[in-house]
Design a protein around this motif. Structure first.
Motif, PDB file in Angstrom:
ATOM      1  N   CYS A   1       0.844  -1.214   0.000  1.00  0.00           N
ATOM      2  CA  CYS A   1       0.000   0.000   0.000  1.00  0.00           C
ATOM      3  C   CYS A   1       0.867   1.246   0.000  1.00  0.00           C
ATOM      4  CB  CYS A   1      -0.921   0.004   1.221  1.00  0.00           C
ATOM      5  SG  CYS A   1      -1.978  -1.434   1.415  1.00  0.00           S
ATOM      6  N   MET A   2       1.876   1.262   0.862  1.00  0.00           N
ATOM      7  CA  MET A   2       2.747   2.427   0.967  1.00  0.00           C
ATOM      8  C   MET A   2       3.566   2.631  -0.316  1.00  0.00           C
ATOM      9  SD  MET A   2       1.683   3.306   3.826  1.00  0.00           S
ATOM     10  CE  MET A   2       0.837   2.590   5.216  1.00  0.00           C
ATOM     11  N   TRP A   3       4.003   1.529  -0.922  1.00  0.00           N
ATOM     12  CA  TRP A   3       4.705   1.647  -2.200  1.00  0.00           C
ATOM     13  C   TRP A   3       3.820   2.345  -3.233  1.00  0.00           C
ATOM     14  CZ3 TRP A   3       6.325  -4.239  -2.864  1.00  0.00           C
ATOM     15  CH2 TRP A   3       7.217  -4.577  -1.847  1.00  0.00           C
ATOM     16  N   SER A   4       2.591   1.881  -3.321  1.00  0.00           N
ATOM     17  CA  SER A   4       1.682   2.396  -4.343  1.00  0.00           C
ATOM     18  C   SER A   4       1.318   3.857  -4.102  1.00  0.00           C
ATOM     19  CB  SER A   4       0.418   1.529  -4.363  1.00  0.00           C
ATOM     20  OG  SER A   4      -0.422   1.880  -5.428  1.00  0.00           O
ATOM     21  N   ILE A   5       1.058   4.209  -2.855  1.00  0.00           N
ATOM     22  CA  ILE A   5       0.716   5.596  -2.522  1.00  0.00           C
ATOM     23  C   ILE A   5       1.884   6.523  -2.834  1.00  0.00           C
ATOM     24  CG2 ILE A   5       0.165   7.164  -0.614  1.00  0.00           C
ATOM     25  CD1 ILE A   5      -1.400   4.836   0.663  1.00  0.00           C
ATOM     26  N   SER A   6       3.100   6.074  -2.528  1.00  0.00           N
ATOM     27  CA  SER A   6       4.287   6.895  -2.803  1.00  0.00           C
ATOM     28  C   SER A   6       4.532   7.042  -4.303  1.00  0.00           C
ATOM     29  CB  SER A   6       5.516   6.269  -2.132  1.00  0.00           C
ATOM     30  OG  SER A   6       5.344   6.199  -0.738  1.00  0.00           O
ATOM     31  N   LEU A   7       4.302   5.982  -5.059  1.00  0.00           N
ATOM     32  CA  LEU A   7       4.451   6.062  -6.518  1.00  0.00           C
ATOM     33  C   LEU A   7       3.447   7.029  -7.130  1.00  0.00           C
ATOM     34  CD1 LEU A   7       5.081   2.390  -7.707  1.00  0.00           C
ATOM     35  CD2 LEU A   7       6.549   4.369  -8.146  1.00  0.00           C
ATOM     36  N   ALA A   8       2.252   7.117  -6.501  1.00  0.00           N
ATOM     37  CA  ALA A   8       1.195   7.982  -7.030  1.00  0.00           C
ATOM     38  C   ALA A   8       1.390   9.448  -6.667  1.00  0.00           C
ATOM     39  CB  ALA A   8      -0.165   7.506  -6.524  1.00  0.00           C
ATOM     40  N   ALA A   9       2.393   9.749  -5.832  1.00  0.00           N
ATOM     41  CA  ALA A   9       2.631  11.132  -5.425  1.00  0.00           C
ATOM     42  C   ALA A   9       3.129  11.968  -6.609  1.00  0.00           C
ATOM     43  CB  ALA A   9       3.644  11.182  -4.284  1.00  0.00           C
ATOM     44  N   ILE A  10       2.888  13.258  -6.558  1.00  0.00           N
ATOM     45  CA  ILE A  10       3.377  14.181  -7.590  1.00  0.00           C
ATOM     46  C   ILE A  10       4.905  14.229  -7.532  1.00  0.00           C
ATOM     47  CG2 ILE A  10       3.349  16.578  -8.376  1.00  0.00           C
ATOM     48  CD1 ILE A  10       0.611  16.848  -7.034  1.00  0.00           C
TER      49      ILE A  10
ATOM     50  N   TYR B   1      15.932   5.367  -6.457  1.00  0.00           N
ATOM     51  CA  TYR B   1      15.112   4.157  -6.386  1.00  0.00           C
ATOM     52  C   TYR B   1      15.931   2.919  -6.744  1.00  0.00           C
ATOM     53  CZ  TYR B   1      11.613   0.687  -7.818  1.00  0.00           C
ATOM     54  OH  TYR B   1      10.884  -0.453  -7.974  1.00  0.00           O
ATOM     55  N   TYR B   2      16.758   3.013  -7.757  1.00  0.00           N
ATOM     56  CA  TYR B   2      17.521   1.858  -8.216  1.00  0.00           C
ATOM     57  C   TYR B   2      18.658   1.513  -7.258  1.00  0.00           C
ATOM     58  CZ  TYR B   2      14.777   2.763 -12.351  1.00  0.00           C
ATOM     59  OH  TYR B   2      13.725   2.966 -13.204  1.00  0.00           O
ATOM     60  N   ALA B   3      19.169   2.524  -6.554  1.00  0.00           N
ATOM     61  CA  ALA B   3      20.186   2.250  -5.536  1.00  0.00           C
ATOM     62  C   ALA B   3      19.578   1.447  -4.381  1.00  0.00           C
ATOM     63  CB  ALA B   3      20.772   3.562  -5.018  1.00  0.00           C
ATOM     64  N   PHE B   4      18.379   1.873  -3.955  1.00  0.00           N
ATOM     65  CA  PHE B   4      17.700   1.144  -2.881  1.00  0.00           C
ATOM     66  C   PHE B   4      17.239  -0.229  -3.366  1.00  0.00           C
ATOM     67  CE2 PHE B   4      17.465   5.330  -0.931  1.00  0.00           C
ATOM     68  CZ  PHE B   4      17.579   5.041   0.428  1.00  0.00           C
ATOM     69  N   LEU B   5      16.862  -0.332  -4.636  1.00  0.00           N
ATOM     70  CA  LEU B   5      16.452  -1.624  -5.181  1.00  0.00           C
ATOM     71  C   LEU B   5      17.613  -2.616  -5.175  1.00  0.00           C
ATOM     72  CD1 LEU B   5      14.149  -3.219  -6.491  1.00  0.00           C
ATOM     73  CD2 LEU B   5      14.909  -2.368  -8.721  1.00  0.00           C
ATOM     74  N   THR B   6      18.817  -2.114  -5.414  1.00  0.00           N
ATOM     75  CA  THR B   6      19.994  -2.971  -5.337  1.00  0.00           C
ATOM     76  C   THR B   6      20.200  -3.483  -3.911  1.00  0.00           C
ATOM     77  OG1 THR B   6      21.044  -1.736  -7.138  1.00  0.00           O
ATOM     78  CG2 THR B   6      22.482  -3.074  -5.729  1.00  0.00           C
ATOM     79  N   ALA B   7      20.012  -2.590  -2.924  1.00  0.00           N
ATOM     80  CA  ALA B   7      20.135  -3.000  -1.523  1.00  0.00           C
ATOM     81  C   ALA B   7      19.064  -4.021  -1.151  1.00  0.00           C
ATOM     82  CB  ALA B   7      20.030  -1.770  -0.618  1.00  0.00           C
ATOM     83  N   ALA B   8      17.847  -3.809  -1.648  1.00  0.00           N
ATOM     84  CA  ALA B   8      16.766  -4.761  -1.373  1.00  0.00           C
ATOM     85  C   ALA B   8      17.061  -6.121  -1.999  1.00  0.00           C
ATOM     86  CB  ALA B   8      15.444  -4.209  -1.896  1.00  0.00           C
TER      87      ALA B   8
ATOM     88  N   SER C   1      11.633   3.219   0.915  1.00  0.00           N
ATOM     89  CA  SER C   1      12.595   4.326   0.963  1.00  0.00           C
ATOM     90  C   SER C   1      13.072   4.681  -0.445  1.00  0.00           C
ATOM     91  CB  SER C   1      13.785   3.945   1.841  1.00  0.00           C
ATOM     92  OG  SER C   1      13.380   3.666   3.158  1.00  0.00           O
ATOM     93  N   GLY C   2      13.309   3.675  -1.274  1.00  0.00           N
ATOM     94  CA  GLY C   2      13.732   3.932  -2.632  1.00  0.00           C
ATOM     95  C   GLY C   2      12.677   4.680  -3.431  1.00  0.00           C
ATOM     96  N   ILE C   3      11.402   4.276  -3.286  1.00  0.00           N
ATOM     97  CA  ILE C   3      10.327   4.974  -3.994  1.00  0.00           C
ATOM     98  C   ILE C   3      10.191   6.408  -3.489  1.00  0.00           C
ATOM     99  CG2 ILE C   3       7.824   4.997  -4.401  1.00  0.00           C
ATOM    100  CD1 ILE C   3       7.876   1.945  -4.230  1.00  0.00           C
ATOM    101  N   LEU C   4      10.294   6.566  -2.185  1.00  0.00           N
ATOM    102  CA  LEU C   4      10.146   7.913  -1.593  1.00  0.00           C
ATOM    103  C   LEU C   4      11.218   8.859  -2.113  1.00  0.00           C
ATOM    104  CD1 LEU C   4       8.658   9.664   0.545  1.00  0.00           C
ATOM    105  CD2 LEU C   4      10.317   8.824   2.221  1.00  0.00           C
TER     106      LEU C   4
END
Length: 410
Positions: free
Chosen positions: A149-158, A359-366, A401-404
């Motif tokens: 949910c939080m991922w999606s809400i953050s992606l939908a932010a301006i 986002y991609y830096a955090f995705l690498t960590a994930a 965190s990456g999306i944010l």
């Protein structure tokens, strides 16, 4: 006269010694069994009782003075928990009918391990079974439901702006309620199975602490609160959110029919990836939300397959199915493929959303965190499987965190 006084003093010393011995015996028993009655001065009964009898709270804590009640008066408000022997319960407390009934309910869970939590320490006794039914003492499920949910809400932010905090708060509360409702449905349907599985013997409905009617009433209360949250969203989101209840109510049945209940759980637990975007935008963008949803499903297949390995022996005995039984010795190869699919879908989602480089830096960590889980998990160890399962809250936090940061920088 002197002989009479000397005899009286001797009788007094014997009486004190007998009282002290009786109180000491009660003190020793009370440490291991809070339901042990105080020593009686009128009758003595020889019974055989095991000290490892299941400890449960005594609701009838007396305020009368006894040598031990004054010293251990805090015991009325504080519970002691200990590892319970795997042997069967040999003795029962029959001194109090109410306590005897509660002992019988707990005796069904003999062999399990009782551990304390904030629920046991801070909530009223009559509320504790409902809190355990909603798994409030185990918040990992709420985290796993809330992160998509939080991922999606953050992606939908301006782009360049923070996500809607009010919407995140609503979805956080909704995740807590919906996860609790799902657990309640699961425990009501599986109450006969739970009594046969080591890890689930102490669940409130299975152990008899709550009746099925009480469980249904609590389920109605949770759904009513959830409806209050759903009504604060737009019409599109209300319909989309209500449709998830079909998945919630049918999921507990899947383990009876398919070896892939973990996949069905993925469809259920990651519905928020669709709903969060719809709550902000009022519609769905398939190019963004579908890869996000699919990534969540594959992620669930990883962590819930690891989780299922805790119960594989019991599942074989009971006759229910899971991916842990389906994959067997090939589990790591399968979940490694699921992990790659999850990370790839997240990368595609970020690309379609035009998100910034953080986002991609955090995705690498994930990716590293997920690889650590898969490569190091000991599938023969229940404790290690549980540790790796719980660690997925950090995977969700890293992606968030990456999306944010990626959305702020885009």
């Amino acid at each position: 006269m002197a002989r009479y006084l000397a005899g009286g003093a001797l009788r007094m010393r014997r009486l004190q010694k007998s009282s002290l011995s009786s109180s000491s015996l009660y003190l020793a028993r009370s440490i291991f069994n809070p339901l042990s009655p105080p020593p009686s001065s009128t009758t003595t009964t020889t019974t055989t009782t095991t000290f490892y009898q299941i400890p449960i709270p005594n609701p009838n804590c007396s305020d009368t003075f006894t040598p031990t009640s004054e010293i251990f008066k805090f015991g009325c408000d504080f519970r002691s928990f200990a590892h319970i022997s795997t042997s069967s319960v040999e003795g029962k407390n029959n001194d109090d009918d109410d306590d005897g009934d509660r002992s019988k309910a707990a005796a069904a869970a003999a062999g399990a391990v009782v551990s304390s939590s904030w629920v046991d320490l801070y909530l009223p006794k009559h509320v504790q079974p409902y809190a355990r039914l909603a798994r409030l003492d185990k918040p990992i499920g709420t985290w796993l439901l809330a992160w998509p949910c939080m991922w999606s809400i953050s992606l939908a932010a301006i782009p360049g702006h923070l996500p809607d905090f009010k919407m995140m708060l609503l979805f956080g509360c909704g995740s807590l309620l919906l996860r609790g409702a799902g657990c309640t449905v699961n425990d009501l349907i599986d109450r006969d199975i739970d009594t046969k599985v080591e890890r689930t013997k102490l669940r409130p409905v299975a152990s008899g602490l709550l009746s099925p009617f009480q469980g249904l009433s609590f389920l109605g209360f949770q759904l009513l609160l959830g409806l209050g949250i759903l009504l604060q969203l737009n019409d599109y989101s209300r319909i989309l959110g209500a449709s998830s209840l079909l998945l919630v109510f049918s999921y507990p049945l899947m383990k009876r029919f398919t070896f892939w209940p973990q996949a069905y759980l993925g469809l259920t637990f990651n519905w928020g990836a669709l709903l969060g975007w719809a709550a902000v935008k009022g519609s769905l963008d398939p190019a963004i939300v579908l890869p996000l949803y699919i990534s969540g499903v594959f992620w669930t297949l990883v962590y819930d397959t690891i989780y299922a390995h805790q119960d594989k022996e019991d599942d074989l005995k009971v006759g229910v199915k899971s991916t842990a039984l389906r994959f067997g010795d090939s589990t790591k190869e399968w979940i490694n493929g699921f992990g790659i699919a999850s990370i790839s879908s997240l990368a595609l989602c970020g690309y379609n959303a035009g998100i910034g480089w953080p986002y991609y830096a955090f995705l690498t960590a994930a990716s590293g965190q997920l690889a650590w889980q898969i490569w190091t998990v000991d599938l023969s160890s229940r404790a290690d499987c549980n540790r790796k399962f719980v660690s997925n809250k950090w995977f969700g936090a890293i992606i968030f965190s990456g999306i944010l940061f990626g959305r702020i920088s885009s």
